[in-house]
Design a protein around this motif. Structure first.
Motif, short mmCIF file in Angstrom:
data_model
loop_
_atom_site.label_atom_id
_atom_site.label_comp_id
_atom_site.label_asym_id
_atom_site.label_seq_id
_atom_site.Cartn_x
_atom_site.Cartn_y
_atom_site.Cartn_z
N LEU A 331 0.83 -1.21 0.00
CA LEU A 331 0.00 0.00 0.00
C LEU A 331 0.87 1.26 0.00
CD1 LEU A 331 -2.80 -1.10 2.52
CD2 LEU A 331 -3.07 -0.72 0.07
N LEU A 332 1.99 1.20 0.72
CA LEU A 332 2.91 2.35 0.76
C LEU A 332 3.59 2.59 -0.59
CD1 LEU A 332 4.63 1.84 4.25
CD2 LEU A 332 3.23 3.79 3.59
N MET A 333 3.89 1.51 -1.30
CA MET A 333 4.60 1.62 -2.58
C MET A 333 3.71 2.17 -3.70
SD MET A 333 7.64 0.70 -1.78
CE MET A 333 8.50 0.45 -3.32
N LYS A 334 2.40 1.99 -3.56
CA LYS A 334 1.42 2.52 -4.53
C LYS A 334 1.71 2.10 -5.97
CE LYS A 334 0.24 6.47 -1.64
NZ LYS A 334 0.23 7.95 -1.49
N THR A 335 2.12 0.84 -6.14
CA THR A 335 2.35 0.28 -7.48
C THR A 335 2.09 -1.21 -7.43
OG1 THR A 335 4.01 -0.12 -9.20
CG2 THR A 335 4.83 0.07 -6.95
N HIS A 336 1.85 -1.81 -8.60
CA HIS A 336 1.60 -3.26 -8.58
C HIS A 336 2.87 -4.05 -8.89
CE1 HIS A 336 1.20 -2.36 -12.86
NE2 HIS A 336 1.42 -3.65 -13.10
N GLN A 337 4.01 -3.33 -9.01
CA GLN A 337 5.31 -4.01 -9.18
C GLN A 337 6.24 -3.53 -8.06
OE1 GLN A 337 6.96 -3.77 -13.14
NE2 GLN A 337 4.96 -4.00 -14.11
N ILE A 338 6.42 -4.38 -7.06
CA ILE A 338 7.17 -3.96 -5.86
C ILE A 338 8.49 -4.72 -5.79
CG2 ILE A 338 7.08 -3.74 -3.34
CD1 ILE A 338 3.88 -4.50 -5.09
N PRO A 339 9.61 -3.99 -5.63
CA PRO A 339 10.91 -4.66 -5.49
C PRO A 339 10.93 -5.57 -4.25
CG PRO A 339 11.17 -2.29 -5.81
CD PRO A 339 9.72 -2.53 -5.56
N ILE A 340 11.48 -6.75 -4.41
CA ILE A 340 11.60 -7.68 -3.27
C ILE A 340 12.39 -7.01 -2.15
CG2 ILE A 340 12.40 -9.98 -2.54
CD1 ILE A 340 10.16 -10.15 -4.57
N GLU A 341 13.31 -6.15 -2.53
CA GLU A 341 14.14 -5.42 -1.57
C GLU A 341 13.29 -4.67 -0.55
OE1 GLU A 341 17.76 -4.46 -0.04
OE2 GLU A 341 17.72 -5.37 -2.04
N ALA A 342 12.15 -4.14 -0.99
CA ALA A 342 11.28 -3.37 -0.08
C ALA A 342 10.75 -4.28 1.04
CB ALA A 342 10.12 -2.77 -0.86
N TYR A 343 10.40 -5.51 0.69
CA TYR A 343 9.90 -6.45 1.69
C TYR A 343 11.03 -6.91 2.61
CZ TYR A 343 5.84 -6.62 -1.41
OH TYR A 343 4.76 -6.28 -2.16
N LEU A 344 12.22 -7.06 2.04
CA LEU A 344 13.39 -7.44 2.85
C LEU A 344 13.68 -6.39 3.91
CD1 LEU A 344 15.90 -9.17 3.49
CD2 LEU A 344 17.08 -8.02 1.61
N GLU A 345 13.63 -5.12 3.51
CA GLU A 345 13.89 -4.03 4.46
C GLU A 345 12.84 -4.00 5.56
OE1 GLU A 345 16.60 -2.16 4.72
OE2 GLU A 345 17.35 -3.41 3.07
N ALA A 346 11.59 -4.27 5.18
CA ALA A 346 10.50 -4.29 6.17
C ALA A 346 10.73 -5.41 7.19
CB ALA A 346 9.16 -4.48 5.47
N LEU A 347 11.16 -6.56 6.71
CA LEU A 347 11.43 -7.69 7.61
C LEU A 347 12.57 -7.37 8.57
CD1 LEU A 347 11.08 -10.68 5.11
CD2 LEU A 347 9.56 -10.20 7.04
N LYS A 348 13.61 -6.75 8.05
CA LYS A 348 14.76 -6.37 8.90
C LYS A 348 14.33 -5.35 9.95
CE LYS A 348 18.60 -7.32 5.71
NZ LYS A 348 19.62 -6.71 4.83
N PHE A 349 13.48 -4.41 9.52
CA PHE A 349 12.98 -3.39 10.45
C PHE A 349 12.17 -4.02 11.58
CE2 PHE A 349 9.72 -0.24 11.71
CZ PHE A 349 10.56 0.78 12.13
N MET A 350 11.51 -5.13 11.26
CA MET A 350 10.70 -5.84 12.25
C MET A 350 11.51 -6.81 13.11
SD MET A 350 7.65 -4.89 12.51
CE MET A 350 6.66 -3.68 11.65
#
Length: 399
Positions: A331-350
């Motif tokens: 939802l934050l990325m506001k696109t239907h093509q999201i880099p896997i890197e974005a999810y990796l960073e979110a996991l690290k942040f968590m």
């Protein structure tokens, strides 16, 4: 009743037996009845008095009951169990001879319950003595109860009103309690099949149906059949008497994790009402997609969750938490093509440590496989390409 002498007791139980009053006889053989408090029942040579006043073959059952009472008063539970076991076996033979009659079902209910309770106490006594096989007395008790179950299940010739098959569910519930306690759930299957095939399955007493569905629901959890578990446990919770708060709470301990896995989170009011605030942090963590908070919540109350046998189910909520976290990132990325890197960073942040791009891809691939995300991974671009419509389907609609 607490001051009942032996002759009074024997005349009363004989009179009740002669008049075929199953409820009265059952009370006089129950260890929850006030007569067990009387010190005047166990006299030396009481067997002769029993033989004189009580007719055969019922006299054998009364003798065994009084012997059992004597051992209970001495807190000798192993010996008490032996006498109660002999009593149940003697009753089984007598019960089988009562053709086209079921007035003695109430007696069966009482003696089978006491048998299970004494077996539990006997096993505790054995454990103190260093027994190497826990639950061995309960296992023997189950064999004893199966004898009664076979008598009830085989009574096909009696009318619906007089058949002993009305006693099947009570015995199945006693056996389910034993099998869960000694961790032999594979033995439940034949019992469940027998009840499901019974023409009375929806006509047994509501309290027995609630107990039955509670255990069948718990068994479904062990088999990862969460949809069936939800159905059975919801039935048990909704029909459990409103004054039986402890039982309703017990059902919720298993129903809440199942509901959460299926995408239904409990309200704070429900958790407060039934004193299940141990789940509140877990609920918040899943709702937020906050893995760190989920791990902390599981750690904080791990003793409670492990004791109740729901810890491993709650661990499965990590997948749902991944899904909720990735939905927020999307939802934050506001696109239907999201880099896997974005999810990796979110996991690290968590607080997910030692994770790389390949492992993140693996988590996403599993979510896609489980239909929790609608899309595909573009390996050439290292991106998740999600559906433009309902990319994160409702969990309730998936399972």
């Amino acid at each position: 009743m607490a001051n009942l002498n032996l002759n009074q007791y024997l005349r009363e139980i004989q009179s009740s037996w002669q008049s075929r009053s199953g409820t009265e006889v059952s009370e006089l053989l129950s260890f929850n009845h006030p007569h067990v408090m009387s010190s005047k029942l166990i006299l030396e040579g009481f067997e002769k008095s029993v033989e004189r006043i009580v007719e055969a073959p019922f006299d054998e059952i009364v003798v065994l009951h009084l012997r059992c009472l004597s051992y209970i008063n001495q807190q000798k539970y192993l010996e008490a169990y032996t006498e109660q076991s002999a009593l149940v076996q003697a009753f089984t033979k007598l019960f089988q001879t009562q053709k086209e009659d079921n007035w003695a079902l109430f007696i069966m209910y009482v003696i089978s319950l006491d048998l299970r309770m004494f077996a539990i106490k006997a096993d505790k006594e054995l454990a103190k003595k260093g027994a190497d096989k826990p639950g061995q007395t309960l296992e023997k008790a189950a064999e004893c109860l199966m004898g009664l179950f076979r008598v009830c299940a085989a009574d096909n010739r009696s009318s619906d009103e007089d058949t002993k098959r009305w006693g099947m569910l009570y015995l199945v519930n006693q056996l389910l309690k034993i099998y869960f306690r000694i961790n032999k759930l594979h033995l439940c299957k034949a019992l469940i099949r027998a009840i499901d095939a019974s023409q009375f399955k929806d006509q047994f007493s509501l309290s027995q149906q609630v107990t039955y569905r509670y255990y069948v629901g718990r068994k479904a959890i062990f088999e990862s059949d969460f949809k069936s578990a939800e159905k059975y446990l919801t039935y048990a919770f909704e029909r459990c008497h409103k004054n039986c708060r402890a039982n309703k709470r017990l059902i919720l301990i298993y129903l809440i994790p199942v509901k959460m896995l299926l995408g239904h989170l409990p309200t704070p009011q429900l958790l407060r009402k039934y004193d299940l605030l141990q789940f509140s942090e877990v609920v918040q963590a899943v709702r937020e997609g906050n893995l760190r908070r989920l791990n902390n919540a599981l750690l904080q109350h791990d003793a409670f969750f492990i004791r109740c046998g729901v810890y491993l189910i709650l661990e499965k909520l990590k997948v749902t938490t991944y899904r909720n976290l990735f939905k927020k990132v999307t939802l934050l990325m506001k696109t239907h093509q999201i880099p896997i890197e974005a999810y990796l960073e979110a996991l690290k942040f968590m607080g997910v440590e030692d994770i790389d791009l390949d492992e993140t891809q693996c988590i996403i691939a599993n979510l896609i496989f489980e239909n929790k995300i609608k899309g595909y991974i573009s390996n050439s671009h290292n991106k998740l390409v999600i559906s433009k419509q309902n990319a994160f389907p409702s969990l309730a609609a998936i399972v």
